[in-house]
Design a protein around this motif. Structure first.
Motif, PDB file in Angstrom:
ATOM      1  N   ARG A 257      -1.311  10.108  -6.778  1.00 36.81           N
ATOM      2  CA  ARG A 257      -1.334   8.758  -6.585  1.00 36.81           C
ATOM      3  C   ARG A 257      -2.117   8.265  -8.425  1.00 36.81           C
ATOM      4  NH1 ARG A 257      -3.974   5.647  -2.749  1.00 36.81           N
ATOM      5  NH2 ARG A 257      -3.009   3.761  -3.770  1.00 36.81           N
ATOM      6  N   THR A 258      -2.742   9.099  -9.299  1.00 32.05           N
ATOM      7  CA  THR A 258      -2.571   8.787 -10.316  1.00 32.05           C
ATOM      8  C   THR A 258      -1.966   8.947 -11.039  1.00 32.05           C
ATOM      9  OG1 THR A 258      -5.353  10.104  -9.234  1.00 32.05           O
ATOM     10  CG2 THR A 258      -4.284   9.542 -11.967  1.00 32.05           C
ATOM     11  N   ALA A 259      -1.878   7.921 -12.184  1.00 37.10           N
ATOM     12  CA  ALA A 259      -0.793   7.382 -13.130  1.00 37.10           C
ATOM     13  C   ALA A 259      -1.793   7.045 -13.973  1.00 37.10           C
ATOM     14  CB  ALA A 259       1.077   6.750 -12.691  1.00 37.10           C
ATOM     15  N   ALA A 260      -1.135   7.022 -15.363  1.00 41.32           N
ATOM     16  CA  ALA A 260      -1.508   7.047 -17.050  1.00 41.32           C
ATOM     17  C   ALA A 260      -0.655   7.741 -17.765  1.00 41.32           C
ATOM     18  CB  ALA A 260      -2.896   6.805 -17.015  1.00 41.32           C
ATOM     19  N   GLU A 274      15.520   1.914 -15.976  1.00 42.82           N
ATOM     20  CA  GLU A 274      16.291   1.254 -15.281  1.00 42.82           C
ATOM     21  C   GLU A 274      15.462   1.109 -13.506  1.00 42.82           C
ATOM     22  OE1 GLU A 274      20.093   2.607 -16.095  1.00 42.82           O
ATOM     23  OE2 GLU A 274      20.112   1.331 -18.208  1.00 42.82           O
ATOM     24  N   ARG A 275      15.531   2.787 -13.295  1.00 48.22           N
ATOM     25  CA  ARG A 275      15.105   3.140 -11.926  1.00 48.22           C
ATOM     26  C   ARG A 275      13.561   2.039 -11.374  1.00 48.22           C
ATOM     27  NH1 ARG A 275      15.817   7.645 -11.871  1.00 48.22           N
ATOM     28  NH2 ARG A 275      13.339   8.186 -12.002  1.00 48.22           N
ATOM     29  N   ALA A 295       4.555   2.219 -12.241  1.00 45.05           N
ATOM     30  CA  ALA A 295       6.407   1.815 -12.029  1.00 45.05           C
ATOM     31  C   ALA A 295       7.261   2.953 -11.917  1.00 45.05           C
ATOM     32  CB  ALA A 295       6.181   1.203 -13.655  1.00 45.05           C
ATOM     33  N   VAL A 296       6.636   3.887 -13.265  1.00 39.77           N
ATOM     34  CA  VAL A 296       8.263   5.096 -13.227  1.00 39.77           C
ATOM     35  C   VAL A 296       7.449   5.740 -12.250  1.00 39.77           C
ATOM     36  CG1 VAL A 296       8.822   6.994 -14.531  1.00 39.77           C
ATOM     37  CG2 VAL A 296       8.057   4.496 -15.810  1.00 39.77           C
ATOM     38  N   LYS A 297       6.270   5.840 -11.948  1.00 33.62           N
ATOM     39  CA  LYS A 297       6.131   7.176 -11.213  1.00 33.62           C
ATOM     40  C   LYS A 297       5.784   6.310  -9.840  1.00 33.62           C
ATOM     41  CE  LYS A 297       2.014  10.662 -10.084  1.00 33.62           C
ATOM     42  NZ  LYS A 297       1.401  11.333 -10.864  1.00 33.62           N
ATOM     43  N   ARG A 298       5.831   5.676  -9.688  1.00 33.06           N
ATOM     44  CA  ARG A 298       6.144   5.408  -8.196  1.00 33.06           C
ATOM     45  C   ARG A 298       7.474   4.953  -7.883  1.00 33.06           C
ATOM     46  NH1 ARG A 298       3.388   0.832  -8.409  1.00 33.06           N
ATOM     47  NH2 ARG A 298       4.290  -0.679  -9.818  1.00 33.06           N
ATOM     48  N   GLY A 300       9.661   6.987  -7.805  1.00 35.45           N
ATOM     49  CA  GLY A 300       9.337   8.612  -7.573  1.00 35.45           C
ATOM     50  C   GLY A 300      10.066   9.431  -9.121  1.00 35.45           C
ATOM     51  N   GLY A 301       9.846   8.539  -9.962  1.00 38.08           N
ATOM     52  CA  GLY A 301       9.537   9.430 -11.318  1.00 38.08           C
ATOM     53  C   GLY A 301       8.655  10.506 -11.576  1.00 38.08           C
TER      54      GLY A 301
END
Length: 441
Positions: A257-260, A274-275, A295-298, A300-301
């Motif tokens: 879940r960690t994203a940065a 865009e997604r 936002a990108v990881k959430r 699906g990126g």
């Protein structure tokens, strides 16, 4: 005799409590050493991928470039690349739009912008510098530098003042992305700050990593300037604390879940942007890089974050006051403007960084071996985990034992950030003050 005995018991109880606190600090450091994603290691560097593209070739067989660009001096017509799945095989480099938000950056542009203009990228690339209401002729200087140095095509434009609910930087990024949309073949966006200088092969290696590893976002933590005494004391610790909060290995793990991200250098696939509906979905974020990555990881990126070898910040912070403002402007925003999180953070910083030296200094003269041994062991672990970052920044290792002092400064900066917020001066940057996200429409 009784008062003296009572006093002795009280003193013993106090020392015992401090001993237990010191032992708790030592336990925390043991966990940080092994259980926090090995945050202290500095070997998370840009993945090479497997694009089978010759790094010494300026224009590969499958490349299609913008007419008149460095990659296509002959002015051949643009031919869009084929299906992205075939690009690695055909050695076709994708088109990239480089978006540079800039507000009053005339002091650093002469160093940073030429490094972008001189990118030795085999495919089509174009720079969009967005002048965010500068008062120092940033836009004019950018055009002059492009005329002087040549290189990649440069477009300079201004979106005007940001609407309510937008930060100036993200409004500028949105405008730059809109300009890039006029080029339908643009597959990637390089979002880079105006104070970031890139080595000539920086863009090429970023694209190679993204394509070869199937990543939607590739971000590098630029190597910050370390020249003055205050920069040596505070800057390496800034990256150390960031990695402790967002361990790079956790960020890069697909299921975590960690994203940065590091806002100075972000290569973003246009389709992923865009997604994820960025930057609109994070338009009010003061810490925009972390919000963008989430936002990108959430959506699906796949994202990646690591330390840079070819990307450097040229912005100087020679005095403590400038470093203080850099940290305090967003520290309370990082805590979501939550007083309880502020109290927990202050307590946590004290336990982890301040208790060890206090325990050592209190335990030695008092003849309490358990107290000073726990403090010394925790302080040693702290210093050991800081050494790799000091080596990355090519600094003397004698700075490692001073980490508690640096942590104390960061603690005070965080408290000051909260005070400024409640005084209505929080998140202030270059003449703008932003409300907390909950106050934005």
């Amino acid at each position: 005799m009784r008062p003296a005995t009572g006093l002795l018991v009280g003193q013993t109880a106090t020392v015992d409590a401090l001993t237990w606190i010191a032992v708790g600090s030592l336990v925390v450091w043991g966990w940080l050493l092994l259980g926090q994603g090995f945050f202290w290691r500095t070997d998370v560097r840009l993945p090479r991928g497997d694009t089978r593209v010759d790094p010494g070739s300026r224009v590969d067989p499958g490349t299609r470039a913008i007419p008149g660009s460095r990659a296509n001096p002959g002015g051949e017509p643009v031919v869009p690349c084929e299906d992205p799945a075939d690009l690695a095989t055909e050695e076709c480099w994708p088109a990239v739009a480089i978006v540079v938000p800039a507000r009053d950056e005339a002091a650093v542009l002469p160093v940073s912008l030429p490094s972008l203009l001189a990118q030795d990228y085999p495919g089509p690339a174009e720079i969009f510098l967005v002048d965010d209401g500068s008062t120092d002729d940033t836009g004019k200087l950018a055009r002059e530098l492009a005329d002087e140095h040549g290189g990649l095509p440069l477009t300079v434009d201004s979106p005007g003042e940001p609407p309510r609910g937008w930060t100036g930087k993200l409004w500028a990024v949105r405008h730059g992305m809109t300009l890039a949309e006029a080029r339908p073949d643009m597959e990637y966006l390089l979002l880079t700050d105006a104070d970031i200088a890139h080595e000539p092969d920086s863009l090429r290696e970023l694209v190679r990593a993204a394509r070869g590893s199937g990543l939607d976002l590739v971000s590098q933590m630029a190597r910050l300037r370390v020249a003055t005494a205050w920069e040596r004391l505070i800057v390496p610790a800034f990256v150390y604390f960031f990695a402790q909060l967002y361990p790079f290995r956790w960020v890069n793990r697909a299921g975590a879940r960690t994203a940065a991200a590091a806002g100075g250098c972000v290569l973003l696939r246009r389709e992923a942007a865009e997604r994820a509906e960025v930057p609109d979905v994070v338009r009010h974020a003061v810490i925009d890089d972390v919000a963008l990555a989430r936002a990108v990881k959430r959506s699906g990126g796949r994202i990646w974050l690591g330390l840079a070898d070819r990307v450097d910040s040229v912005r100087p912070y020679p005095r403590l006051g400038e470093l203080w403002r850099m940290v305090s402007r967003s520290a309370y925003a990082q805590l979501r403007h939550n007083p309880l999180l502020l109290v927990a953070t202050v307590a946590g910083l004290a336990l982890v960084y301040l208790v060890p030296p206090v325990a050592l200094c209190a335990g030695l003269p008092a003849g309490r071996p358990a107290l000073w041994a726990a403090g010394a062991a925790a302080w040693a672990l702290m210093a050991v985990t800081y050494v790799p970052m000091l080596r990355y920044y090519r600094q003397t290792l004698w700075l490692a034992p001073l980490l508690p002092l640096t942590a104390l400064l960061y603690l005070l900066m965080t408290v000051d950030s909260a005070v400024r917020h409640y005084q209505g001066r929080g998140a202030a940057w270059k003449g703008r003050t932003y409300a907390r996200p909950g106050a934005a429409p």
